[in-house]
Write a protein that holds these residues in place. Sequence first.
Motif, short mmCIF file in Angstrom:
data_model
loop_
_atom_site.label_atom_id
_atom_site.label_comp_id
_atom_site.label_asym_id
_atom_site.label_seq_id
_atom_site.Cartn_x
_atom_site.Cartn_y
_atom_site.Cartn_z
N LEU A 54 0.84 -1.18 0.00
CA LEU A 54 0.00 0.00 0.00
C LEU A 54 0.89 1.25 0.00
O LEU A 54 1.75 1.40 0.88
CB LEU A 54 -0.91 0.00 1.22
N TRP B 297 -0.14 -5.51 3.59
CA TRP B 297 -1.35 -6.12 4.14
C TRP B 297 -1.57 -7.47 3.49
O TRP B 297 -1.35 -7.64 2.28
CB TRP B 297 -2.56 -5.22 3.86
N LEU C 54 -8.30 -2.24 -0.92
CA LEU C 54 -8.41 -0.87 -0.44
C LEU C 54 -9.07 0.00 -1.51
O LEU C 54 -8.73 -0.09 -2.69
CB LEU C 54 -7.02 -0.33 -0.11
N SER C 55 -10.02 0.84 -1.11
CA SER C 55 -10.70 1.73 -2.05
C SER C 55 -9.71 2.75 -2.59
O SER C 55 -8.66 3.01 -1.99
CB SER C 55 -11.87 2.44 -1.36
N GLY D 20 -8.44 5.19 -0.22
CA GLY D 20 -7.78 4.63 0.95
C GLY D 20 -8.60 4.65 2.22
O GLY D 20 -8.10 4.32 3.30
N ARG E 108 -11.65 2.97 2.72
CA ARG E 108 -12.46 1.77 2.98
C ARG E 108 -11.70 0.54 2.50
O ARG E 108 -10.90 0.60 1.56
CB ARG E 108 -13.81 1.86 2.27
N ALA E 109 -11.97 -0.56 3.18
CA ALA E 109 -11.39 -1.85 2.78
C ALA E 109 -12.53 -2.85 2.64
O ALA E 109 -13.53 -2.78 3.37
CB ALA E 109 -10.38 -2.34 3.81
N VAL F 198 -11.30 2.66 7.06
CA VAL F 198 -9.88 2.66 7.40
C VAL F 198 -9.55 3.97 8.10
O VAL F 198 -9.72 5.06 7.52
CB VAL F 198 -8.99 2.49 6.15
N LEU G 272 -8.85 -0.85 11.00
CA LEU G 272 -10.14 -1.09 10.34
C LEU G 272 -11.25 -0.93 11.37
O LEU G 272 -11.19 -1.51 12.45
CB LEU G 272 -10.17 -2.50 9.73
#
Length: 654
Positions: free
Chosen positions: A136, A143, A193-194, A197, A199-200, A222, A228
């Motif tokens: 990331l 991750w 990951l959106s 950054g 939302r996951a 996130v 989270l």
Amino acid sequence: MGENVQTLPYGSWPSPIDAALAATHDGHPEYVGFVGDEAWWTEPRPAEGGRRTLVRRSADGRQEQVLPAPWNVRSRVIEYGGQPWAGTVVDGRPLVVFVNFADQRLYRYELDGEPQPLTPVSLVGGGLRWVEPQLLPGRGEVWCVLEEFTGDGPTDVRRVLAAVPLDGSAAQDRDAVRELTDDRHRFVTGPRLSPDGRRAAWLAWDHPRMPWDGTELIVADVGDDGTLRQARTVAGGPDESIAQVDWAPDGSLLHASDRTGWWNLYRDGTPLCPREEEFGGPLWKLGQSWFAPLDSGLIAVVHGRGATVLGILDPETGEVVDAAGPWTEFGPTLAVHGERVVAVGASPRTGYEVVELDSRTGRARVIGAEHEDSVDPACYPEPQIRTFTGPAGRDIHAHIYPPHNPRCVSPGDELPPYVVWAHGGPTSRAPLVLDLGIAYFTSRGIGVAEVNYGGSTGHGREYRGRLREQWGVVDVEDCAAVALALADEGTADRDRLAIRGGSAGGWTAAASLAATDVYACGTIIYPVLDLAGWGAGETHDFESQYLETLVGPRAEVPGRYTERSPVEHADRITAPFLLLQGLDDVICPPAQCERFLARMEGRRVPHAYIAFEGEGHGFRRADTMIRVLESELSLYSQVFGLNPHSIPILELTK
């Protein structure tokens, strides 16, 4: 008829495809990805103990191996593994993280350096294992999914999402690994990951379900500190299988769900291209992908009914434009960069190759692992895609590979022997691709019938569900129906039919020998043979409750587990057989074979048992695969009265 064409009995045709050639072509590239502008992928090395290496394609088109022996890029999470590597470019140089098979540690690697461990070793049970690493930007960590054994038993295990520091500070310190989720779910896939950054999203499921039965799509926020928060289920459930999730560039959520009976693609819950075909598949390995969103808003998709093709979906119109080219099958791996799509495709004339598609022009080309004809392609089999009628009028899908050799014909009144191939899984299917293992037999005058029996994927949830509580019944019936149909129509010799299969296909082969009189012999490869033992702690965690749906709830129908097991019906087996097993197999352990052979003792049924040191579930070493093919051919030769050329004779004991 050409001057060089010989008239010889089936099974005795001289062939340029020997076992060594077939072994060198076993396995194929998978797990494609981009490192900057470069396409990278994993590739097998059967001659090097079956290890997997990383290959890069540089800007000038050169391909080079990135990691030399003994590095082996392969994860053991859920034993079948999954996406074992990820890469990016830092200061103009590639940075890669990968899982090494021998110790299952996560390593950091920069070209021309030595890989450096990022994760510690645990001596508890199966240790610490990692899969689906994702680098990331700006976070200084990777991750991934962590599988951690808490005891010595195969089901003493927990799985969570975790963040591993890239600076190596966790290499000797388990506490330096930051867990992103708790272990409330038994199984999880890697987080996506959106684009912003914030939302996951990931998938989760629990026993006794398998991922093709029912999964949950979970989304979490996130925090600025990388934690989270507020994880919530937004789709899926016990009877809805979501095969994959990802974010589109505009922040909308994409997923492949079978809620209509077919794995179709959805955006924020709205169907994009509703069709009675599959845009997903069975999640046997974590990180498999059937779709990938492009920067343009279009979506690369692997889709089809039965066989799969590569296409570009326009989510605004629902139209799909498929890539032109010879490929009839694409694997569940995709990577995109800009408007470029990289996939892995094959056909009945070519093995799996790395294919690049330009989504703007629709032009597709091979960029890696290009198929090369080691023999005259006229010797390759010519498959027929057929649908047979089974019990109660049900359809059975199959690929039929008649004997084929341009230099040989058979005497006019002879019918060929045929071997029915039962695929593994059983929630899987046989792809329509060039397999030199099949060509090894067809070029010698032995036909092969690959049966996608009821329960196979690619034909919707209803077809997949035919095996529910019917394993050992429907698969056996469907294979027999195809074999007998081939005999009845005059395609195959009724007295020279055989069955073979590995893993779940090994179960079907053994169960077929015990339950029918269709076959003159069989080849049983790393099989399930004893349902009671396999379902009571002899296998790994992922499949430890698979039988609850394949056979039925054990607490309610314990007798069924005995009734269907070949180990309990050794007295019914009269046909010669070959049994092949890896001694390091933790999925279908050698104890199953040993119990079965003990029951066969004194029954005077000709058979052979070959156990391979250093092999697990799925043979990977070239010398193993050579012996397997030659032994199998020798069995058929002895039982069918064939005269193959120059192969070692398999000693059958009684």
